[in-house]
Design a protein around this motif. Structure first.
Motif, PDB file in Angstrom:
ATOM      1  N   PHE A 238     -11.556 -81.060 -21.919  1.00 53.60           N
ATOM      2  CA  PHE A 238     -10.306 -80.279 -21.537  1.00 53.60           C
ATOM      3  C   PHE A 238     -10.543 -78.974 -21.102  1.00 53.60           C
ATOM      4  O   PHE A 238     -10.165 -78.623 -19.873  1.00 53.60           O
ATOM      5  N   GLY A 239     -11.111 -78.079 -21.831  1.00 52.68           N
ATOM      6  CA  GLY A 239     -11.229 -76.642 -21.459  1.00 52.68           C
ATOM      7  C   GLY A 239     -11.858 -76.505 -20.094  1.00 52.68           C
ATOM      8  O   GLY A 239     -11.510 -75.789 -19.163  1.00 52.68           O
TER       9      GLY A 239
ATOM     10  N   LEU B 229     -16.439 -70.876 -32.204  1.00 53.53           N
ATOM     11  CA  LEU B 229     -16.513 -69.685 -31.391  1.00 53.53           C
ATOM     12  C   LEU B 229     -16.061 -69.972 -29.911  1.00 53.53           C
ATOM     13  O   LEU B 229     -15.319 -69.221 -29.310  1.00 53.53           O
ATOM     14  N   GLY B 230     -16.598 -71.520 -29.615  1.00 50.27           N
ATOM     15  CA  GLY B 230     -16.175 -71.458 -27.714  1.00 50.27           C
ATOM     16  C   GLY B 230     -15.019 -72.477 -27.822  1.00 50.27           C
ATOM     17  O   GLY B 230     -14.616 -72.660 -26.749  1.00 50.27           O
ATOM     18  N   GLU B 231     -14.318 -72.852 -28.794  1.00 51.44           N
ATOM     19  CA  GLU B 231     -13.444 -73.603 -29.005  1.00 51.44           C
ATOM     20  C   GLU B 231     -12.155 -73.393 -28.208  1.00 51.44           C
ATOM     21  O   GLU B 231     -11.778 -72.127 -28.241  1.00 51.44           O
ATOM     22  N   TYR B 232     -11.644 -74.283 -27.285  1.00 50.12           N
ATOM     23  CA  TYR B 232     -10.388 -73.811 -26.569  1.00 50.12           C
ATOM     24  C   TYR B 232      -9.126 -74.919 -26.699  1.00 50.12           C
ATOM     25  O   TYR B 232      -8.071 -74.514 -27.167  1.00 50.12           O
ATOM     26  N   GLY B 233      -9.384 -76.206 -26.491  1.00 46.27           N
ATOM     27  CA  GLY B 233      -8.253 -77.102 -26.347  1.00 46.27           C
ATOM     28  C   GLY B 233      -7.549 -77.359 -27.627  1.00 46.27           C
ATOM     29  O   GLY B 233      -6.383 -77.058 -27.414  1.00 46.27           O
ATOM     30  N   LEU B 251      -9.369 -68.188 -24.031  1.00 44.95           N
ATOM     31  CA  LEU B 251      -7.899 -68.191 -23.649  1.00 44.95           C
ATOM     32  C   LEU B 251      -8.065 -66.809 -22.674  1.00 44.95           C
ATOM     33  O   LEU B 251      -7.537 -66.762 -21.711  1.00 44.95           O
ATOM     34  N   LEU B 252      -8.703 -65.796 -23.035  1.00 46.55           N
ATOM     35  CA  LEU B 252      -8.674 -64.482 -22.575  1.00 46.55           C
ATOM     36  C   LEU B 252      -9.455 -64.590 -21.176  1.00 46.55           C
ATOM     37  O   LEU B 252      -8.924 -64.101 -20.090  1.00 46.55           O
ATOM     38  N   ILE B 253     -10.440 -65.243 -21.208  1.00 47.14           N
ATOM     39  CA  ILE B 253     -11.299 -65.719 -20.059  1.00 47.14           C
ATOM     40  C   ILE B 253     -10.402 -66.178 -19.096  1.00 47.14           C
ATOM     41  O   ILE B 253     -10.129 -65.891 -17.739  1.00 47.14           O
TER      42      ILE B 253
END
Lengths: 333, 296
Positions: A238-239, B229-233, B251-253
């Motif tokens: 996803f990301g 730390l890197g998780e987004y989805g 998300l800020l990135i």
């Protein structure tokens, strides 16, 4: 492996009625088992935790998907945008999995079969994509191929697009699934050693013949295991894909991105309907993974190993599996 | 020309079409097996094109920034708030997983109970379930009218607590799957010896079993932490994404990218990358330690 030598003295000192099994559950209960109350409390704690964090989230996807009825569900998953998202997801996986398969075989061949300088550095570099946030995985391709990026102007001159188009999605998918297959193959091929290939060589087989008739049959289950995991991640990413996709409906939307769009449009039933397809994929993945694990014998390490590798195997703690298995997003054992 | 280039050039001229360069310079021991050059050459090329060159783009991009601009980009109040949330929630989630992951691994290795195999297989669900699906499922559950949320006296979805819940989900298998093989390999005889010497079960666990598990437990904890730390989805749906409050760094990135602030986005990414690489080193060290312990 050392357990057999350690195990003998105990039965000899105290000749118990049942001589054969080393740790029968009934005999062991007295000293190396917890009281029944503690045992069931621990089981209950574990199951409660797993229920809250794993089972209910899985259940809610299926329930929410069907909440508005089967007609709505069917409409959501046969919607043209959903179908094209599914097609793109399949295409991205169908390109990136074979790419990483070829890479995994090449990397495993040179790392497991040869001794060369810089091998450990190479191993660490292969793992690198796992420690990079998916968002950053997408970002770096934007920096390379985006309009502001290194090749952006050149690509525009030649009227080609990578970012916000299918190639970008494929590249991002390749990046996040990069180590999966290599990591399954390397420890296994290291543990298997070179003897069989060398014997084939002495008997006059060529490189391709050795690979196809000796190596491949030995690693096929691990290969399949890696492909299953790689595919699950490729279809579910996803990301990284979100950063490079541009979210053009019907064109650059994968299934997970389609879920996001529907959800943000408050079409919850449709979002969960599409999500249920992905949840189904996850369940199929887990079942296949379980079946392949049975074939690989991961669950019974020392006992089920091949009979002969004991003498020269350098790693004491069972087949070299733990060595490069654990950082990954997959099964450590 | 550099000596190794000369070397490579002569090697290629003498034997055109066959890149013996890698064999000559890297191989430690001769092998009768073929394909080293081809396999390693392809591996390095692929690694370079897919991973190393694109990753270096992030670092090179930040070199075009002045130092004050870089510092401003990575330490603005909104960015600092996102670090605090990301690190704090990741740490808390990894700790929770450390405790319950140990219980789950213990129960799966030591006890028999109904549907154990199904439960064991489902532990990998966070690996297999796409993060976006996990995200919307957790959001629906912990929303104020959700299955779980309605019973809680405080809000979870759309607060930092939601970030913590999502990261716990993501990190769970790391601890369990790192501990399981170590628990399986523990010698029961040591526990029997402890019991023979008069230790009760709790003492045996605390002084005999637990110390043997520490390296694996720390490794699992670090893996869960690094992944979180890197998780987004899974996070963005449940977090609410309010700047300064519930906005995670990844998300800020993306937010900066969407505003075409490529330098700002890359600067933050480089900080995250540096942290991730340090963690990777730490994890490698921990694993070496765990292996040394196990092979004892």
């Amino acid at each position: 492996m050392g357990s057999s030598t350690l195990a003998f003295p105990a039965p000899r000192l105290a000749p118990m009625p049942a001589p054969a099994p080393v740790s029968p559950p009934h005999a062991a209960r007295a000293v190396t088992a917890e009281p029944a109350g503690v045992k069931w409390a621990l089981i209950a704690t574990a199951l409660l935790f797993l229920t809250l964090f794993l089972f209910i989230p899985l259940g809610v996807v299926l329930v929410e998907a069907l909440r508005r009825g089967f007609a709505v569900y069917l409409a959501a998953i046969t919607d043209p945008d959903a179908v094209s998202a599914l097609a793109l997801t399949v295409i991205a996986a169908a390109i990136s999995v074979p790419m990483n398969l070829v890479f995994g075989l090449a990397a495993a061949w040179c790392i497991a079969k040869f001794d060369f300088r810089g091998k450990n550095v190479l191993l660490t570099l292969i793992d690198l994509p796992f420690s990079v946030s998916p968002v950053i995985a997408g970002l770096i391709y934007v920096l390379v191929f985006g309009l502001q990026g290194w090749f952006g102007p050149w690509l525009r001159e030649h009227d080609a697009r990578i970012i916000f188009a299918v190639p970008g999605i494929v590249l991002a998918t390749v990046f996040v699934t990069f180590p999966f297959i290599a990591r399954e193959l390397i420890p296994l091929m290291q543990a298997q050693g070179n003897e069989q290939e060398e014997a084939a060589r002495v008997l006059g087989a060529g490189g391709w013949q050795i690979f196809r008739r000796v190596t491949l049959p030995n690693i096929r289950w691990a290969l399949l295991y890696g492909v299953i995991l790689c595919n699950a991640r490729a279809m579910g990413e996803f990301g990284a894909v979100s950063v490079v996709s541009g979210h053009i409906r019907g064109q650059t939307n994968t299934l997970p991105l389609h879920v996001e769009i529907l959800y943000n449009e408050y079409q919850f039933a449709a979002a969960f309907a599409v999500a249920s397809l992905l949840a189904l994929l996850a369940l199929v993945t887990l079942v296949l993974k379980y079946l392949v694990e049975q074939r690989l014998g991961y669950r019974a390490p020392a006992a089920a190993g091949a009979p002969e590798p004991a003498p020269e195997s350098p790693s004491e703690a069972g087949p070299a599996a733990p060595a490069h298995r654990s950082v990954s997003l997959e099964h450590p054992a | 020309m550099a000596p190794w280039l000369v070397h490579a050039a002569t090697a290629l001229r003498r034997n055109p079409g066959y890149p013996v360069f890698l064999t000559r310079t890297l191989l430690r021991r001769h092998s009768v097996l073929p394909g080293f050059d081809l396999a390693l050459g392809f591996t390095l090329l692929y690694l370079g094109l897919i991973v190393l060159i694109p990753l270096s783009a992030a670092f090179l991009k930040t070199f075009t920034m002045t130092w004050p601009a870089f510092r401003e980009a990575v330490s603005a109040p909104r960015v600092l708030a996102s670090y605090r949330l990301t690190f704090g929630a990741s740490l808390a989630a990894a700790l929770l997983n450390g405790v319950f992951g140990l219980v789950v691994a213990w129960v799966l290795v030591r006890y028999a109970f109904p549907f154990k195999r199904v439960v064991d297989a489902l532990v990998d669900l966070p690996f297999a379930l796409p993060t976006a699906v996990a995200g919307i499922a957790l959001t629906a559950l912990y929303a104020q009218n959700g299955w779980i949320g309605q019973w809680l006296p405080f809000k979870v979805s759309f607060t930092p607590l939601g970030v913590f819940v999502a990261l716990t989900f993501i990190g769970l298998p790391f601890v369990v799957r790192t501990l399981q093989p170590v628990l399986q390999d523990l010698h029961r005889e040591v526990e029997e010896a402890a019991a023979t010497l008069g230790a009760d079960r709790w003492q045996t666990f605390r002084r005999v079993i637990f110390p043997a598990l520490v390296p694996a437990l720390l490794t699992g904890f670090a893996l869960a932490f690094a992944r979180a730390l890197g998780e987004y989805g899974s996070v963005i749906f449940i977090a609410g994404n309010m700047p300064m409050v519930s906005e995670i760094t990844p998300l800020l990135i993306i937010t900066k990218l969407e505003q075409y602030d490529y330098q700002g986005a890359t600067a933050i990414a480089v900080v995250m990358l540096a942290t991730a690489f340090l963690l990777l080193l730490a994890i490698n060290g921990l694993q070496a330690w765990a292996r040394a312990r196990q092979g004892r």
